[in-house]
Design an enzyme around this catalytic site. Structure first.
Site, short mmCIF file in Angstrom:
data_model
loop_
_atom_site.label_atom_id
_atom_site.label_comp_id
_atom_site.label_asym_id
_atom_site.label_seq_id
_atom_site.Cartn_x
_atom_site.Cartn_y
_atom_site.Cartn_z
N GLU A 367 0.83 -1.21 0.00
CA GLU A 367 0.00 0.00 0.00
C GLU A 367 0.86 1.26 0.00
O GLU A 367 1.81 1.39 0.77
CB GLU A 367 -1.00 0.03 1.15
CG GLU A 367 -2.05 1.15 1.03
CD GLU A 367 -2.79 1.11 -0.33
OE1 GLU A 367 -2.24 1.65 -1.31
OE2 GLU A 367 -3.91 0.56 -0.39
N ASP A 443 -7.30 -0.35 -3.18
CA ASP A 443 -8.36 0.65 -3.25
C ASP A 443 -9.24 0.47 -4.48
O ASP A 443 -9.93 1.39 -4.90
CB ASP A 443 -7.77 2.07 -3.23
CG ASP A 443 -6.79 2.30 -4.38
OD1 ASP A 443 -6.59 1.38 -5.20
OD2 ASP A 443 -6.22 3.40 -4.46
#
Length: 480
Positions: A367, A443
């Site tokens: 991430e 996401d």
């Protein structure tokens, strides 16, 4: 434990299992009852300090069964920690295993099997007696008429234990699979359930696609027949681990997908034809906009817990979009900050990080960063790698992680990074959330391309030796 001692313990357990296959006392039923009889083979397939794997095969010698329940008692207080091809309950030493939706029917002379991982303390003797739907398994048949002695057939040599597949190997190494996905083959030697589901566009009917035999290759002919003359999409990639961590159409998150309601597209079921072991099979072809996800999982690592994962990809199908991933991600489909993911990435995206050459590279999506090593950007030790069939590995534990990879058709694995967490704030300790993604970023970034054939996630940090054995299994599977 030395290898010779391990082999002697395994041999003793296996011999004991064969001796108990026909043990027990026959039950007598009223005249209205169906003829009943069963034989059970309980085989310890592998054993390690404090743990073991087992396969249980149930042969129905009586009238056809529609729905089954097998019970037994562990003689030394063993406990089941994970089971597949069934559901289980355990109270003390008493164990009950019941069928799942796809294996409830057993015809006369037919059989079914399930496997499990367990724990023990001290000794690991096999159970001495089993009962199927309340009838003790003796190796013979109980007549429905009272007063008639059952005919007992002596046990013949039992079926050999199934060959070891990747999740059997991980379990033997003490790092069992908590998710196992493949559209091409079974990832457990005893797995005989569905691999994936397809939906055809002509009438929106669905069909589960299973394996040709337990532990075997996908039944591609079933898909071809069902999808003839129309288009089919892959709607579900089932989890073979028994934890129901299946992958389905990814929902919208930080980014909305191109399908109705902001969901991502589903893969066309026929877009990635291959052969495995000489049999036709299909992979999951991810075009930009395609994605699968499970935000409510069971047993997947969270926080800084250790885990491992591997995937077999098409090393020639990639792009620079974000992000062709398989692995651990956020449970709300949004970017929740550094360290909230730990997934395998494959492609030639250079925005966040890259390795030697022009790519593509196996990297870790943690991430807010694709990492090829300890540095945020360039790591010379991570090579470009683009085999037609590619094995990609990422694994992590507290302040330690690694990237490995190799040719899924030949040879062993290379280690491209093995060391501490990246030298960027937010990745030590990790804050993994435990969702599973395929073909997209955490996401729901959906600009990537790639092809997936098989992959697993484990509980615990696998050893290199375990992964080397898994690589040998993948090579032996015969991807072409």
């Amino acid at each position: 434990m030395s290898s010779s001692r391990w082999r002697s313990r395994l041999s003793a357990a296996a011999v004991a299992a064969l001796l108990t296959a026909g043990a027990g006392v026959a039950a007598t039923h009223a005249a209205s009852a169906a003829a009943a009889g069963c034989q059970v083979s309980y085989t310890v397939t592998n054993e390690w300090p404090g743990g073991f794997g087992a396969n249980v095969s149930v042969n129905n010698l009586g009238d056809p069964i529609n729905g089954w329940k097998l019970t037994w008692s562990f003689p030394a207080g063993q406990t089941i920690t994970q089971l597949w091809n069934g559901t289980y309950t355990q109270s003390g030493s008493q164990v009950t295993v019941t069928n799942v939706s796809y294996n409830g029917g057993i015809p006369t002379g037919g059989s079914t099997s399930f496997g499990f991982n367990g724990a023990f303390n001290g000794s690991n003797p096999v159970p001495s007696s089993f009962a199927l739907n309340g009838v003790t398994c003796t190796g013979g048949v109980t007549s429905p008429s009272p007063g008639v002695s059952p005919t007992v057939s002596p046990s013949t040599s039992p079926s050999p234990p199934p060959s070891r597949q990747p999740c059997d190997i991980y379990a033997a190494g003490g790092t069992p699979c908590v998710a196992a996905h493949s559209t091409t083959r079974a990832l457990y030697g005893s797995y005989s359930g569905p691999l994936y589901q397809v939906r055809r566009s002509s009438d929106n009917a669905t069909r589960d696609i299973g394996v040709l035999s337990a532990g075997g290759v996908a039944d591609a002919a079933a898909q071809d027949s069902f999808c003839a003359g129309t288009t089919c999409l892959i709607t579900i990639i089932y989890d073979q681990s028994g934890r129901n961590n299946r992958l389905t159409q990814a929902p919208p998150g930080g980014f909305s997908g191109p399908a109705a309601g902001g969901y991502d597209n589903l893969a066309v079921a026929t877009a990635a034809p291959i052969t495995v072991g000489g049999h036709k099979a299909y992979g999951v072809y991810v075009a930009p906009g395609t994605g699968y996800r499970n935000n409510t999982t069971n047993g997947v690592a969270k926080g800084d817990q250790p885990e491992g994962m591997y995937a077999a990809f098409d090393g020639t199908h990639y792009n620079g979009g974000c992000c062709f991933d398989y692995g651990n991600a956020e449970t709300n489909s949004r970017d929740n900050g550094n360290g909230t993911m730990e997934a395998i990435y494959f492609g030639n995206n250079k925005v966040w990080g890259y390795g030697a050459g022009n790519g593509p590279w196996i990297m870790a999506d943690l991430e807010n960063g694709l990492f090829s090593g300890v540095n945020q950007k360039y790591n010379a030790g991570n090579p470009s790698i683009s085999h037609r069939f590619l094995t990609a590995i990422v694994k992590g534990e507290p302040n330690h992680w690694a990237i490995r990879g190799g040719n899924a058709q030949s040879g062993g694995l290379g280690t491209f990074y093995n060391g501490v967490r990246p030298n960027v704030p937010g990745y030590n300790p990790m804050k993994k959330e435990g969702a599973i993604i395929l073909g997209i970023g955490g996401d729901n970034s959906h600009g990537a391309a790639g092809t997936f054939y098989e992959g697993v996630m484990t509980s615990g940090y696998p050893s290199d030796a375990t992964e080397n054995a898994v690589q040998a299994n993948i090579v032996a599977a015969g991807y072409k």
